[in-house]
Design a protein around this motif. Structure first.
Motif, PDB file in Angstrom:
ATOM      1  N   ILE B  30      50.825  -8.735  17.299  1.00  0.00           N
ATOM      2  CA  ILE B  30      50.547  -8.089  16.018  1.00  0.00           C
ATOM      3  C   ILE B  30      49.657  -6.874  16.215  1.00  0.00           C
ATOM      4  O   ILE B  30      49.884  -5.809  15.638  1.00  0.00           O
ATOM      5  CB  ILE B  30      49.860  -9.081  15.043  1.00  0.00           C
ATOM      6  CG1 ILE B  30      50.800 -10.248  14.765  1.00  0.00           C
ATOM      7  CG2 ILE B  30      49.496  -8.402  13.740  1.00  0.00           C
ATOM      8  CD1 ILE B  30      52.159  -9.821  14.299  1.00  0.00           C
ATOM      9  N   ALA B  31      48.659  -7.017  17.083  1.00  0.00           N
ATOM     10  CA  ALA B  31      47.772  -5.888  17.341  1.00  0.00           C
ATOM     11  C   ALA B  31      48.575  -4.714  17.874  1.00  0.00           C
ATOM     12  O   ALA B  31      48.391  -3.558  17.449  1.00  0.00           O
ATOM     13  CB  ALA B  31      46.691  -6.289  18.335  1.00  0.00           C
ATOM     14  N   ALA B  32      49.516  -4.995  18.784  1.00  0.00           N
ATOM     15  CA  ALA B  32      50.329  -3.927  19.362  1.00  0.00           C
ATOM     16  C   ALA B  32      51.132  -3.230  18.271  1.00  0.00           C
ATOM     17  O   ALA B  32      51.157  -1.984  18.187  1.00  0.00           O
ATOM     18  CB  ALA B  32      51.259  -4.505  20.423  1.00  0.00           C
ATOM     19  N   VAL B  33      51.782  -4.000  17.414  1.00  0.00           N
ATOM     20  CA  VAL B  33      52.613  -3.404  16.367  1.00  0.00           C
ATOM     21  C   VAL B  33      51.758  -2.583  15.406  1.00  0.00           C
ATOM     22  O   VAL B  33      52.104  -1.444  15.051  1.00  0.00           O
ATOM     23  CB  VAL B  33      53.375  -4.515  15.595  1.00  0.00           C
ATOM     24  CG1 VAL B  33      54.108  -3.920  14.401  1.00  0.00           C
ATOM     25  CG2 VAL B  33      54.341  -5.226  16.520  1.00  0.00           C
ATOM     26  N   VAL B  34      50.608  -3.125  15.012  1.00  0.00           N
ATOM     27  CA  VAL B  34      49.758  -2.416  14.054  1.00  0.00           C
ATOM     28  C   VAL B  34      49.227  -1.126  14.665  1.00  0.00           C
ATOM     29  O   VAL B  34      49.243  -0.058  14.033  1.00  0.00           O
ATOM     30  CB  VAL B  34      48.586  -3.319  13.597  1.00  0.00           C
ATOM     31  CG1 VAL B  34      47.567  -2.521  12.812  1.00  0.00           C
ATOM     32  CG2 VAL B  34      49.109  -4.467  12.759  1.00  0.00           C
ATOM     33  N   LEU B  35      48.806  -1.205  15.936  1.00  0.00           N
ATOM     34  CA  LEU B  35      48.306  -0.005  16.606  1.00  0.00           C
ATOM     35  C   LEU B  35      49.390   1.049  16.685  1.00  0.00           C
ATOM     36  O   LEU B  35      49.164   2.233  16.380  1.00  0.00           O
ATOM     37  CB  LEU B  35      47.828  -0.353  18.016  1.00  0.00           C
ATOM     38  CG  LEU B  35      46.348  -0.737  18.097  1.00  0.00           C
ATOM     39  CD1 LEU B  35      45.994  -1.076  19.533  1.00  0.00           C
ATOM     40  CD2 LEU B  35      45.485   0.421  17.579  1.00  0.00           C
ATOM     41  N   ALA B  36      50.578   0.629  17.072  1.00  0.00           N
ATOM     42  CA  ALA B  36      51.701   1.558  17.187  1.00  0.00           C
ATOM     43  C   ALA B  36      51.950   2.236  15.844  1.00  0.00           C
ATOM     44  O   ALA B  36      52.176   3.456  15.770  1.00  0.00           O
ATOM     45  CB  ALA B  36      52.958   0.815  17.641  1.00  0.00           C
ATOM     46  N   ALA B  37      51.887   1.481  14.771  1.00  0.00           N
ATOM     47  CA  ALA B  37      52.126   2.047  13.452  1.00  0.00           C
ATOM     48  C   ALA B  37      51.025   3.037  13.093  1.00  0.00           C
ATOM     49  O   ALA B  37      51.283   4.144  12.619  1.00  0.00           O
ATOM     50  CB  ALA B  37      52.213   0.936  12.421  1.00  0.00           C
ATOM     51  N   LEU B  38      49.788   2.659  13.353  1.00  0.00           N
ATOM     52  CA  LEU B  38      48.656   3.510  12.978  1.00  0.00           C
ATOM     53  C   LEU B  38      48.659   4.811  13.762  1.00  0.00           C
ATOM     54  O   LEU B  38      48.387   5.889  13.230  1.00  0.00           O
ATOM     55  CB  LEU B  38      47.339   2.770  13.245  1.00  0.00           C
ATOM     56  CG  LEU B  38      46.990   1.680  12.237  1.00  0.00           C
ATOM     57  CD1 LEU B  38      45.686   1.000  12.638  1.00  0.00           C
ATOM     58  CD2 LEU B  38      46.878   2.284  10.829  1.00  0.00           C
ATOM     59  N   LEU B  39      48.978   4.706  15.060  1.00  0.00           N
ATOM     60  CA  LEU B  39      48.867   5.864  15.944  1.00  0.00           C
ATOM     61  C   LEU B  39      50.224   6.527  16.183  1.00  0.00           C
ATOM     62  O   LEU B  39      50.402   7.247  17.171  1.00  0.00           O
ATOM     63  CB  LEU B  39      48.255   5.446  17.280  1.00  0.00           C
ATOM     64  CG  LEU B  39      46.904   4.720  17.167  1.00  0.00           C
ATOM     65  CD1 LEU B  39      46.415   4.260  18.531  1.00  0.00           C
ATOM     66  CD2 LEU B  39      45.873   5.640  16.512  1.00  0.00           C
TER      67      LEU B  39
END
Ligand SMILES: Nc1ncnc2c1ncn2[C@@H]1O[C@H](COP(=O)(O)OP(=O)(O)OP(=O)(O)O)[C@@H](O)[C@H]1O
Ligand SMILES: Nc1ncnc2c1ncn2[C@@H]1O[C@H](COP(=O)(O)OP(=O)(O)OP(=O)(O)O)[C@@H](O)[C@H]1O
Ligand code: SF4
Ligand code: SF4
Ligand SMILES: [Mg+2]
Ligand SMILES: [Mg+2]
Lengths: 327, 286, 326
Positions: B30-39
């Motif tokens: 989840i952290a990976a997906v959220v980071l990818a979305a944010l950045l």
């Protein structure tokens, strides 16, 4: 009764409906039927009886935690059943409750300080530092160290939790305490600690109390008078020595005889107690005790004895002692 | 010794959660997906909307690691930006469903009586519809737009939240500490907010993480049918639909967003299961 | 004296906690003769249930274990070290247990009759018909009213007292020589308690059972016990014939327990609570476990642990006050 009553209850009744469905009519449980009694200023009335006879329901009715269906409750001259909103809240400052289960009666997510401060804040009795001072005083009062305040209930033993529950009931400085089996969940030794504490607090604050228990030994120790309930009704009420040493109602005698005594010399042959407790959903007609009563008369199955006043403030509902039938 | 029963999360649940490797995997995904979305723009600075007809349906290359679509748009850029939309829609709809659903459940459980009976039957009706069908009906009624999509998905998930909040409310309402609060003259509002909600929040949060996965799937399905966010804005469901038209010539078009959904849903489920195991007292072993 | 049915010697049961083994029951000696009721009393957490579980071979592994050197002999046969299959045969055949909480020990999805019949079949190899007849017989024996009709009810349709009697029926169906009863009446009303107690008393008389009766109610002890073992923090601190224990308690803990109990039969004046709590199994020091709460504690009490010394023919006490100077 000589002393002025602080609480008087007349004809109190409460029914519950159970097991109703879309098509089925719910059955009615007569949890409390026509209960009348008084508690004198600074006195302690014990309430005893078998499980399910309506003790807790009666206790909760007094505080309106359960709404009674009928009857009158007069507390310090005020008709409790007619109170509403702010007046009811004011009543709850003067009458408080201590619960049986020291685990279920404290919110596990609130610290002791939060638990004790909340009533003060809600009732606007203290603010800021005064709150902390009163919390500390309450802890000292029930014999808990001051460093208990920031801790959570799970960090305490059963007896200590019961002390927290008592402190919570006391912070509002009530005049009357309803204690519903406050020591039943505790070990004998801890039970003695808590009983002693209650005794001391009663003395110090001039509290009056209704003390619910099924342990006659505890009631004998704590109370001045005792009311015995059977299937929702008060069947006998008298001063402590009368109930324990000269019980009149056959049910009280059965309870007394079945209560064990820690003395091997008193090793009586075990009483042959016959019969199960009948259900409150379908109480027997006439005197509700007649199916189990060793002295039942012919009329006991048909008529119900009235709760009659004998001398010395002893009241009993049994044809053996008063021929008066209830209307 | 009488154990503090049900409803209340077992003590030390954070410790148990941290001790469970699969919940960590969930957190990582989840952290990976959220980071990818944010950045998104930082990681891959191409414009997800910029069309380039000359570079239609190109297979993955260094310039376009996931290839390009029918309009020659960069698929990686679209995938990353779609993550934002999909997660946002999912999060908003879950927040809405959680707030309203739990409020309904708590009110029903606390008030009881006919209100509870009415709410319970209504929830049963709501639950008997397949999620997607329900979403479809609501969007069809309201018309497709991002806001309506959020509302539609939220409505499909009201019932589970209401249910999950109602049961512990009933238990807690009967607990002595709530009764003690009433005896102390606390208002109903205070009892609910201070004494009931904190004790059932953890269960609701578990359900939220599990249903967020469903919300993301529902959004994708609705977009796939064309009832979701309007093109050209990229969403995962929309990308799968567009990719489907060229599934034989350019399979990466549908595959990339499908994998993204898979990873997100898996992550959320692992996280939710981990939370539930850590909190649920029945899983307790001490 | 008759040969004991059950003889426990030097029983130590340990539990693993925080990476170390802590004894919950320490060097316990007990014995029960036929037709004898031995009551085990003590506060919550004193190790009463663990002792009974150890006799049943039910100490939960791997968290718990019976320490080396412990001995449990049933009619002369050593139980410690027996394999699971042999233990299974002993359980129910020779020794049966009534558990503390009847509702959790009964299966809610099986009728009462089926459950009793099942335990009969498991241990006595009877056929279905015979087992049902036997189940009815024992349910009648424990006075479940109109047992023939009610044996097809489910446990939740029974009252607490009736459930407790079903538990006793299940235990008896297998004709055990020893009955372990773990607080069988704590959840019951006094009148129902009296029924259950007199039932156990009858069975003991008629069938020659030896009974280990666990309770924390000293009143119940006075009613039914022949001998009493008082436990504190995992140890037996005093054993005595029931009459003598109440007459002349010798251990300060027994004395304190008696003084802290309000009584129905007379006014006791002020109660004298025992201050403090039972120590947890992790915080027991080298000395007498009761020392932190004992009114008579001396320096020696905190340093070394007294032994359970015989006093006269029938009693024993674990206290430095009662030990002749070394
Ligand atoms: N909320 C309720 N709904 C339906 N029936 C109830 C409710 N509360 C109590 N009763 C019934 O009313 C009767 C009296 O119950 P109550 O709890 O007052 O008994 P009690 O004397 O306090 O028993 P105990 O000693 O077990 O606490 C019982 O038959 C019980 O099942
Ligand atoms: N499975 C277990 N794991 C760890 N410790 C245990 C376990 N079972 C019991 N204990 C510990 O052993 C000690 C004795 O417990 P036991 O259940 O025998 O007490 P008891 O005398 O039966 O008390 P009660 O009157 O409450 O039933 C307690 O300190 C308890 O914490
Ligand atoms: S009225 Fe009759 S049945 Fe009732 S208690 Fe008295 S003698 Fe017994
Ligand atoms: S040995 Fe010492 S501390 Fe222990 S019971 Fe005896 S006097 Fe008290
Ligand atoms: Mg009650
Ligand atoms: Mg036990």
């Amino acid at each position: 009764m000589s002393a002025k009553p602080i609480l008087s209850v007349e004809g109190l009744g409460k029914r519950f409906e159970v097991g109703g469905g879309l098509l089925r009519r719910p059955a009615q449980v007569h949890a409390v039927v026509d209960a009348s009694f008084e508690v004198a200023e600074r006195a302690c009335l014990g309430l005893v009886g078998e499980s399910g006879c309506g003790k807790s329901t009666l206790a909760r009715c007094l505080l309106r935690l359960v709404e009674p269906d009928e009857g009158r409750i007069v507390f310090e001259g005020e008709d409790v059943r007619s109170l509403d909103g702010p007046a009811l809240r004011r009543l709850r400052r003067r009458m408080q409750m201590v619960f049986q289960d020291p685990y279920a009666s404290l919110n596990p997510r609130r610290t002791v300080r939060q638990t004790l401060a909340e009533p003060l804040v809600v009732h606007g009795l203290a603010t800021g530092e005064a709150v902390d001072a009163r919390v500390e005083a309450a802890l000292a009062e029930v014999g808990l160290p001051p460093d208990s305040a920031p801790r959570f209930p799970h960090e305490f033993s059963g007896g200590q939790r019961q002390r927290i529950g008592i402190a919570r009931a006391l912070v509002l400085e009530p005049r009357f305490i309803v204690a519903d089996e406050p020591v039943s969940a505790l070990d004998v030794s801890v039970q003695a600690q808590v009983l002693k504490l209650l005794e001391a607090l009663r003395e110090r604050h001039g509290l009056s109390m209704l003390f619910v228990s099924h342990d006659l030994g505890v009631v004998r120790h704590v109370c001045d008078r005792v009311a015995v309930m059977y299937l929702g009704r008060v069947v006998e009420e008298a001063p402590v020595p009368d109930i324990f040493d000269r019980p009149l109602h056959p049910y009280t005698r059965m309870l007394r005889a079945a209560s064990p005594v820690p003395d091997a010399r008193a090793r009586f042959s075990l009483p042959r107690v016959e019969g199960e407790i009948p259900s409150a959903m379908d109480p027997p007609g006439g005197c509700a005790f007649h199916p189990r009563c060793p002295s039942a008369l012919a009329r006991c199955a048909k008529e119900r004895p009235a709760l009659a006043d004998l001398r010395g403030g002893h009241r009993v509902a049994c044809f053996l002692h008063s021929p008066e039938a209830a209307p | 010794m009488s154990a503090p029963a049900a409803v209340l999360p077992a003590r030390g649940w954070t410790r148990r959660f941290r001790a469970n490797p699969t919940s960590w995997l969930g957190v990582a995904l989840i952290a990976a997906v959220v980071l990818a979305a944010l950045l998104a723009s930082t990681i891959w600075p191409l414009d997800p909307l910029e069309q380039n007809v000359a570079e239609r349906l190109m297979a993955p290359t260094a310039a376009h690691p996931l290839g390009t679509d029918t309009f020659g748009r960069d698929v990686l850029a679209r995938l990353l930006h779609a993550a934002r939309i999909s997660l946002l829609i999912g999060a908003f709809s879950i927040a809405l469903a959680m707030t309203i659903g739990s409020a309904i459940g708590i009110a029903a459980g606390y008030l009881g009586g006919w209100f509870d009976a009415a709410v319970t039957s209504l929830l049963d009706v709501l639950l008997s519809f397949p999620t997607l069908l329900l979403g479809l009906m609501v969007v069809a009624m309201l018309g497709p737009s991002m806001g309506n999509l959020v509302i539609a998905i939220a409505i499909t998930e009201l019932a589970p939240f209401a249910r999950v909040a109602r049961a512990p409310t009933i238990t807690l309402k009967g607990r002595d500490f709530v009764e003690a609060g009433r005896a102390l003259g606390f208002s109903d509002l205070r009892l609910v907010v201070v004494h009931i909600i904190p004790n059932l929040l953890s269960e609701v949060v578990v359900v939220a993480s599990l249903w967020l996965a469903t919300a993301i799937r529902t959004e994708a399905s609705l977009s796939f049918i064309g009832l979701g966010v309007k093109p050209p804005t990229a969403t995962w469901g929309g990308m799968i639909r567009e990719g489907f038209e060229n599934i034989l010539d350019a399979p990466w078009l549908a595959l990339a967003p499908s994998l993204a959904i898979l990873v997100t849903v898996l992550g959320l489920n692992l996280l939710g299961d981990g939370l539930r195991d850590a909190i649920d007292p029945r899983a307790r072993r001490d | 004296m008759t040969e004991p049915l059950l003889e426990v010697r030097d029983l130590t049961v340990e539990f693993r906690s925080g990476g170390a083994w802590h004894p919950a029951v320490r060097n316990v000696d007990l014995s029960i003769a036929p037709r004898e009721t031995l009551a085990v009393v003590g506060e919550s957490g004193s190790g009463k249930s663990v002792t009974a579980l150890a006799v049943m071979g039910l100490v939960p592994a791997p968290a718990g274990r019976i320490a080396a050197g412990s001995s449990i002999r049933l009619s002369g046969r050593e139980l410690v070290g027996l394999g699971e299959r042999e233990l299974d045969r002993v359980r129910g055949d020779r020794v049966a247990m009534i558990f503390q909480e009847p509702m959790t020990a009964l299966n809610p999805t099986m009728t009462v009759g089926e459950q009793v019949a099942e335990s009969v079949r498991a241990h006595r190899g009877l056929g279905a018909q015979a087992a049902r007849r036997e189940a009815l017989r024992v349910l009648d024996l424990v006075k479940v009213p109109s047992a023939a009709r009610r044996m097809d009810d489910y446990p939740h349709q029974f009252s607490g007292g009736m459930r407790q009697r079903v538990m006793i029926a299940m235990a008896l169906a297998c004709h055990p020589a020893v009955l372990l009863a773990d607080e069988p009446t704590t959840a019951l009303d006094v009148t129902i308690q009296a029924q259950v107690l007199s039932l156990v008393e009858d069975l003991k008389r008629e069938h020659g059972l030896g009974v280990l009766f666990i309770t924390h109610n000293l009143g119940v002890v006075a009613l039914i016990a022949d001998r009493v073992a008082v436990m504190y923090a995992g140890e037996v601190v005093e054993t005595a014939p029931a009459a003598e224990l109440f007459e002349t308690p010798r251990h300060p803990y027994t004395e304190a327990l008696l003084a802290s109990m309000p009584r129905v039969d007379r006014d006791v004046g002020a109660l004298e609570p025992i201050q403090g709590n039972v120590p947890s199994i992790r915080e027991i020091g080298p000395g007498c476990a009761f020392a932190p709460r004992c009114a008579h504690a001396q320096a020696r009490c905190r340093e070394s642990r007294p032994r359970l010394e015989p006093e006269g023919a029938a009693r024993s006490v674990r206290c430095w006050l009662r030990t002749a100077s070394p």
